[in-house]
Design a protein around this motif. Structure first.
Motif, mmCIF file in Angstrom:
data_model
loop_
_atom_site.group_PDB
_atom_site.id
_atom_site.type_symbol
_atom_site.label_atom_id
_atom_site.label_comp_id
_atom_site.label_asym_id
_atom_site.label_seq_id
_atom_site.Cartn_x
_atom_site.Cartn_y
_atom_site.Cartn_z
ATOM 1 N N ILE A 103 0.832 -1.200 0.000
ATOM 2 C CA ILE A 103 0.000 0.000 0.000
ATOM 3 C C ILE A 103 0.866 1.250 0.000
ATOM 4 O O ILE A 103 1.801 1.379 0.793
ATOM 5 N N PHE A 104 0.530 2.197 -0.891
ATOM 6 C CA PHE A 104 1.303 3.431 -1.027
ATOM 7 C C PHE A 104 0.851 4.476 -0.016
ATOM 8 O O PHE A 104 1.670 5.183 0.563
ATOM 9 N N CYS A 105 -0.477 4.592 0.178
ATOM 10 C CA CYS A 105 -1.013 5.598 1.097
ATOM 11 C C CYS A 105 -2.484 5.298 1.352
ATOM 12 O O CYS A 105 -3.057 4.364 0.784
ATOM 13 N N LEU A 106 -3.094 6.102 2.190
ATOM 14 C CA LEU A 106 -4.530 6.052 2.417
ATOM 15 C C LEU A 106 -5.196 7.214 1.696
ATOM 16 O O LEU A 106 -4.697 8.342 1.726
ATOM 17 N N GLY A 107 -6.316 6.930 1.025
ATOM 18 C CA GLY A 107 -7.119 7.973 0.410
ATOM 19 C C GLY A 107 -8.400 8.161 1.202
ATOM 20 O O GLY A 107 -8.870 7.238 1.867
ATOM 21 N N THR A 108 -8.979 9.354 1.128
ATOM 22 C CA THR A 108 -10.194 9.674 1.876
ATOM 23 C C THR A 108 -11.353 9.906 0.910
ATOM 24 O O THR A 108 -11.245 10.726 -0.010
ATOM 25 N N VAL A 109 -12.448 9.199 1.115
ATOM 26 C CA VAL A 109 -13.631 9.369 0.275
ATOM 27 C C VAL A 109 -14.267 10.720 0.587
ATOM 28 O O VAL A 109 -14.591 11.020 1.739
ATOM 29 N N THR A 110 -14.432 11.549 -0.442
ATOM 30 C CA THR A 110 -14.987 12.896 -0.251
ATOM 31 C C THR A 110 -16.377 13.065 -0.855
ATOM 32 O O THR A 110 -17.118 13.964 -0.466
ATOM 33 N N GLN A 111 -16.723 12.208 -1.814
ATOM 34 C CA GLN A 111 -18.035 12.315 -2.447
ATOM 35 C C GLN A 111 -18.428 10.964 -3.037
ATOM 36 O O GLN A 111 -17.597 10.265 -3.618
ATOM 37 N N VAL A 112 -19.702 10.598 -2.886
ATOM 38 C CA VAL A 112 -20.252 9.376 -3.470
ATOM 39 C C VAL A 112 -21.530 9.755 -4.200
ATOM 40 O O VAL A 112 -22.449 10.326 -3.611
ATOM 41 N N ILE A 113 -21.568 9.445 -5.499
ATOM 42 C CA ILE A 113 -22.729 9.777 -6.320
ATOM 43 C C ILE A 113 -23.315 8.479 -6.870
ATOM 44 O O ILE A 113 -22.679 7.790 -7.674
ATOM 45 N N ASP A 114 -24.513 8.127 -6.427
ATOM 46 C CA ASP A 114 -25.177 6.896 -6.853
ATOM 47 C C ASP A 114 -26.235 7.188 -7.899
ATOM 48 O O ASP A 114 -27.034 8.124 -7.765
#
Length: 203
Positions: A103-114
């Motif tokens: 794993i290179f890094c952690l990403g943070t979910v900022t938007q979810v469009i369903d």
């Protein structure tokens, strides 16, 4: 080596915590147990871990301090689920892209469009990783090989089909979730090489 084609999700049955060290016990489906031995590699949310014990359908994996520090495995609790992929074998079909499980890094979910048949997920990256998020490039997200469909100043987004949403945890991610990110090694090599060449010419 892994391909980023997640086989499915496994439930975390137990976590044994020690000082800077954990043992995660997962309940594995029968098809994933075939030929599985102690010492084999299995990706958990894209992170390569080694089988340390097999007891029926319960499989144990040790997670060291460094892995806990840089991945989302440290936040797991009994009852949670993880994306699972067995290590690729020579001759297997490579349906995704070559992934190391590092794993290179952690990403943070900022938007979810369903929408009816699609889910778009935007993810912010640490500044050092943003240069590797290229439009139409490969990226590993919690072990899933995905294609970057758009980029922004702070990250990127992916579009997910129903099969991915059903088979993996990507159908359950929410704003604020931390996801394991593995950048494509070829992309990283090209970007780093170009940077070095431009830096040397500027001197």
């Amino acid at each position: 080596m892994f391909t980023g084609i997640v086989a499915g999700m496994a439930k975390v049955e137990k976590i044994i915590k020690k000082q800077d060290f954990q043992t995660h016990v997962l309940k594995m489906q029968p098809q994933w147990l075939q030929g599985l031995e102690e010492g084999a590699s299995v990706a958990h949310n894209g992170c390569c871990l080694t089988v340390t014990q097999i007891d029926g359908d319960l499989v144990s994996f040790d997670v060291i301090k460094q892995t806990l520090a840089v991945t989302n495995l440290a936040s797991l609790q009994p009852g949670d689920w993880v994306n699972i992929e067995r290590a690729a074998r020579f001759g297997d079909e490579i349906g995704g892209h070559s992934m190391s499980g590092h794993i290179f890094c952690l990403g943070t979910v900022t938007q979810v469009i369903d929408t009816d048949n699609n889910r778009k997920v935007w993810i912010d990256l640490p500044e050092a990783a943003r240069k590797y998020a290229l439009l139409r490039g490969y990226i590993g997200i919690d072990g899933c090989s995905l294609t970057i469909s758009d980029t922004s100043a702070s990250g990127f987004c992916v579009d997910l089909i129903p099969e991915t949403l059903t088979r993996t945890l990507m159908g359950k991610v929410q704003i604020g979730n931390k996801l394991n990110i593995e950048v494509d090694p070829q992309t990283q090599a090209i970007v780093d090489t170009v940077e070095r060449v431009l830096a040397s010419r500027a001197q």
